[in-house]
Design an enzyme around this catalytic site. Structure first.
Site, PDB file in Angstrom:
ATOM      1  N   GLY A   1       0.834  -1.211   0.000  1.00  0.00           N
ATOM      2  CA  GLY A   1       0.000   0.000   0.000  1.00  0.00           C
ATOM      3  C   GLY A   1       0.865   1.254   0.000  1.00  0.00           C
TER       4      GLY A   1
ATOM      5  N   ARG B   1       1.566  -5.039  -5.048  1.00  0.00           N
ATOM      6  CA  ARG B   1       1.936  -6.267  -4.352  1.00  0.00           C
ATOM      7  C   ARG B   1       2.468  -7.205  -5.443  1.00  0.00           C
ATOM      8  NH1 ARG B   1      -0.515  -4.371   0.232  1.00  0.00           N
ATOM      9  NH2 ARG B   1      -2.481  -3.322  -0.175  1.00  0.00           N
TER      10      ARG B   1
ATOM     11  N   ASP C   1       5.079  -4.661   6.534  1.00  0.00           N
ATOM     12  CA  ASP C   1       5.650  -5.959   6.945  1.00  0.00           C
ATOM     13  C   ASP C   1       5.548  -7.025   5.848  1.00  0.00           C
ATOM     14  OD1 ASP C   1       2.945  -6.147   7.282  1.00  0.00           O
ATOM     15  OD2 ASP C   1       3.006  -6.879   9.350  1.00  0.00           O
TER      16      ASP C   1
ATOM     17  N   THR D   1       3.810   2.752   5.558  1.00  0.00           N
ATOM     18  CA  THR D   1       2.427   2.263   5.451  1.00  0.00           C
ATOM     19  C   THR D   1       1.550   3.144   6.329  1.00  0.00           C
ATOM     20  OG1 THR D   1       0.877   0.542   6.183  1.00  0.00           O
ATOM     21  CG2 THR D   1       3.050   0.450   7.152  1.00  0.00           C
TER      22      THR D   1
ATOM     23  N   ASP E   1      -0.833   2.218   7.973  1.00  0.00           N
ATOM     24  CA  ASP E   1      -1.395   1.435   9.082  1.00  0.00           C
ATOM     25  C   ASP E   1      -0.625   1.608  10.398  1.00  0.00           C
ATOM     26  OD1 ASP E   1      -3.048   0.526   7.102  1.00  0.00           O
ATOM     27  OD2 ASP E   1      -2.226  -1.497   7.018  1.00  0.00           O
TER      28      ASP E   1
ATOM     29  N   ASP F   1       1.644  -0.242  11.618  1.00  0.00           N
ATOM     30  CA  ASP F   1       1.545  -1.546  12.281  1.00  0.00           C
ATOM     31  C   ASP F   1       2.861  -2.317  12.227  1.00  0.00           C
ATOM     32  OD1 ASP F   1       1.582  -1.988   9.569  1.00  0.00           O
ATOM     33  OD2 ASP F   1       0.024  -3.506   9.571  1.00  0.00           O
TER      34      ASP F   1
ATOM     35  N   ARG G   1      -6.139  -2.560   8.171  1.00  0.00           N
ATOM     36  CA  ARG G   1      -5.998  -4.024   8.036  1.00  0.00           C
ATOM     37  C   ARG G   1      -6.161  -4.719   9.377  1.00  0.00           C
ATOM     38  NH1 ARG G   1      -3.807  -6.855   3.359  1.00  0.00           N
ATOM     39  NH2 ARG G   1      -2.996  -4.958   2.510  1.00  0.00           N
TER      40      ARG G   1
HETATM   41  O1  F6P Z   1      -1.645  -1.563   4.143  1.00  0.00           O
HETATM   42  C1  F6P Z   1      -2.223  -0.405   3.684  1.00  0.00           C
HETATM   43  C2  F6P Z   1      -3.679  -0.619   3.341  1.00  0.00           C
HETATM   44  O2  F6P Z   1      -4.214   0.610   2.892  1.00  0.00           O
HETATM   45  C3  F6P Z   1      -4.540  -1.215   4.457  1.00  0.00           C
HETATM   46  O3  F6P Z   1      -4.933  -0.250   5.385  1.00  0.00           O
HETATM   47  C4  F6P Z   1      -5.672  -1.803   3.677  1.00  0.00           C
HETATM   48  O4  F6P Z   1      -6.255  -2.890   4.370  1.00  0.00           O
HETATM   49  C5  F6P Z   1      -5.010  -2.294   2.424  1.00  0.00           C
HETATM   50  O5  F6P Z   1      -3.808  -1.556   2.284  1.00  0.00           O
HETATM   51  C6  F6P Z   1      -5.854  -2.135   1.183  1.00  0.00           C
HETATM   52  O6  F6P Z   1      -5.191  -2.721   0.139  1.00  0.00           O
HETATM   53  P1  F6P Z   1      -5.641  -2.549  -1.390  1.00  0.00           P
HETATM   54  O7  F6P Z   1      -5.327  -1.139  -1.783  1.00  0.00           O
HETATM   55  O8  F6P Z   1      -4.807  -3.539  -2.111  1.00  0.00           O
HETATM   56  O9  F6P Z   1      -7.091  -2.823  -1.419  1.00  0.00           O
END
Ligand code: F6P
Length: 326
Positions: A11, A72, A103, A126, A128, A130, A172
Site C-alpha cells: 500500500g 503487491r 511488513d 504504510t 497502518d 503496524d 488491516r
Molecule cells: O496496508 C495499507 C492498506 O491501505 C490497508 O490499510 C488496507 O487494508 C489495504 O492496504 C488495502 O489494500 P488494497 O489497496 O490492495 O485494497
C-alpha cells in the site's frame, strides 16, 4: 558498494517520495549510483527500472503516492520467485536494495535474502502504523489527518441531524489508525481489533446511555476495517432499528492513502532515507529496518518486524474504553 536500487511496495503511503528523495540525495553525495524499480518487486522481475539522480528527485517531497509506483508482487511468493529476483539483481549489479513498505514487503526481503548476496534494508512506509520496531511508519500522520478532516465534517452533519454515524477507517489488522482517529476526533466509540469482537448489545446500550445523559445529538463510532463481517452499512441498519435513531455508514477507504504528505511524514521519511544510506555505507544495515524510537533513529532486524503485533497506545486504549463503563 557502487550501485543501489530502491523500490516502494505494498500500500502506497504519503511521504514515500520524500524517502526516495533523501535516499537518492544522500547516496549521490556519497558517490553511489541509484536506480528505482517500478511497481514494487514486480519491477525486478520485469527489469523495469529507471536511473535516479538528484535532479530527478528535487521537487517530489510534497507529492502523495510514489514516483516509483507500488504494487503487491505475486511472483515473489512463487517457489522460485526469490531466486529469480536475486539472479536479476546480481545481473544488474545491484549491491544493495532498499525496500520502502510494510511488513508484507519485509517478508519479501526475507525470502530474497536466502539468495541475494547484496545488502537488503527496509524503510517502514504504510498508513497502518503496524510495523513493529519503529514508533511511526511513513504515511500514518498524513492518513490520520485525512481521516480527521473527514470525521470532523461528518460531525457537523451528524450534529445537525442528531444521527449516529459509523465511520470505517483503514488499518488491516491493526487498530492504530482507528484508535488515533477516534481519540483525536472525540468519537463516542472506537471499534478496533485490540478491543476484541464487537458486542452490538453493548454498543446499543452505550448509545442509549449517551442519549439519556446528553440528550439527542450526534454519536460517532470510528471502526477499523475488518471488524465486522457484515460491514458498516449492515451494522448501521441494525443500530438504526435497535435504537430508533437514524444511523449512516461512511467508509473512508483509499482517500486515506492519498494526498500531500504532512510535515511530520516528510521529516520522518527524510530522516529514515538518509539514515538508511549512512548505515548501508557502514555495512550495518543488511537485513535491518531503519526506524525511529523515541525520536532516535535505530536499526531493527527485518526478521522481527512481522513477528509481534505492534501495540497501540495502551493508555489511550484503556481511556477510550472507560467510556463504555459509565
Ligand atoms: O496496508 C495499507 C492498506 O491501505 C490497508 O490499510 C488496507 O487494508 C489495504 O492496504 C488495502 O489494500 P488494497 O489497496 O490492495 O485494497
Amino acid at each position: 558498494m557502487k550501485r543501489i536500487a530502491i523500490l516502494t511496495s505494498g500500500g502506497d503511503a504519503p511521504g514515500m517520495n520524500a524517502a526516495i528523495r533523501a535516499l537518492v540525495v544522500t547516496a549521490e553525495r556519497a558517490g553511489l549510483q541509484c536506480v528505482g524499480f517500478l511497481r514494487g518487486f514486480n519491477g525486478i522481475f520485469e527489469r523495469a527500472y529507471r536511473p535516479l539522480s538528484t535532479a530527478d528527485v528535487l521537487h517530489i517531497s510534497h507529492l502523495g503516492g510514489t514516483i516509483l509506483k507500488s504494487a503487491r508482487c505475486h511472483q515473489l511468493q512463487e517457489q522460485d520467485g526469490p531466486a529469480k529476483a536475486a539472479q536479476i539483481l546480481h545481473e544488474l549489479a545491484i549491491d544493495a536494495l532498499v525496500v520502502i513498505g510494510g511488513d508484507g514487503s519485509f517478508r519479501g526481503c526475507q525470502a530474497l535474502s536466502h539468495h541475494y548476496h547484496g545488502q537488503l534494508v527496509g524503510i517502514p512506509g504504510t498508513i497502518d502504523n503496524d510495523v513493529d520496531g519503529s514508533d511511526f511508519t511513513i504515511g500514518f500522520a498524513t492518513a490520520l489527518d485525512t481521516a480527521l478532516d473527514a470525521i470532523d465534517k461528518i460531525r457537523d452533519t451528524a450534529d445537525a441531524f442528531e444521527r449516529i454515524f459509523l465511520v470505517e477507517v483503514m488499518g488491516r489488522h491493526s487498530g492504530y489508525l482507528a484508535l488515533s482517529a477516534g481519540i483525536a476526533s472525540a468519537a463516542e466509540q472506537v471499534l478496533c481489533p485490540e478491543y476484541g469482537e464487537v458486542d452490538i448489545a453493548d454498543l446499543i446500550q452505550d448509545i442509549q446511555r449517551h442519549q439519556r445523559q446528553y440528550g439527542h445529538g450526534s454519536y460517532i463510532v470510528v471502526m477499523a476495517e475488518t471488524m465486522l463481517e457484515q460491514g458498516a452499512t449492515a451494522l448501521a441498519k441494525q443500530l438504526e432499528q435497535a435504537s430508533g435513531i437514524e444511523c449512516r455508514a461512511q467508509i473512508l477507504g483509499h482517500i486515506q492513502r492519498g494526498g500531500q504528505p504532512v510535515g511530520a511524514d516528510r521529516i520522518l521519511a527524510t530522516k529514515l532515507g538518509a539514515f538508511a544510506i549512512e548505515q548501508l555505507l557502514l555495512g550495518h544495515a543488511h537485513m535491518m529496518m531503519v526506524g525511529e524510537q523515541a525520536g532516535i533513529t535505530c536499526l531493527y532486524p527485518l526478521t522481527l518486524t512481522g513477528l509481534k503485533q505492534k501495540k497501540v497506545d495502551p493508555y489511550l486504549l484503556a481511556w477510550q474504553q472507560t467510556q463504555w463503563q459509565q
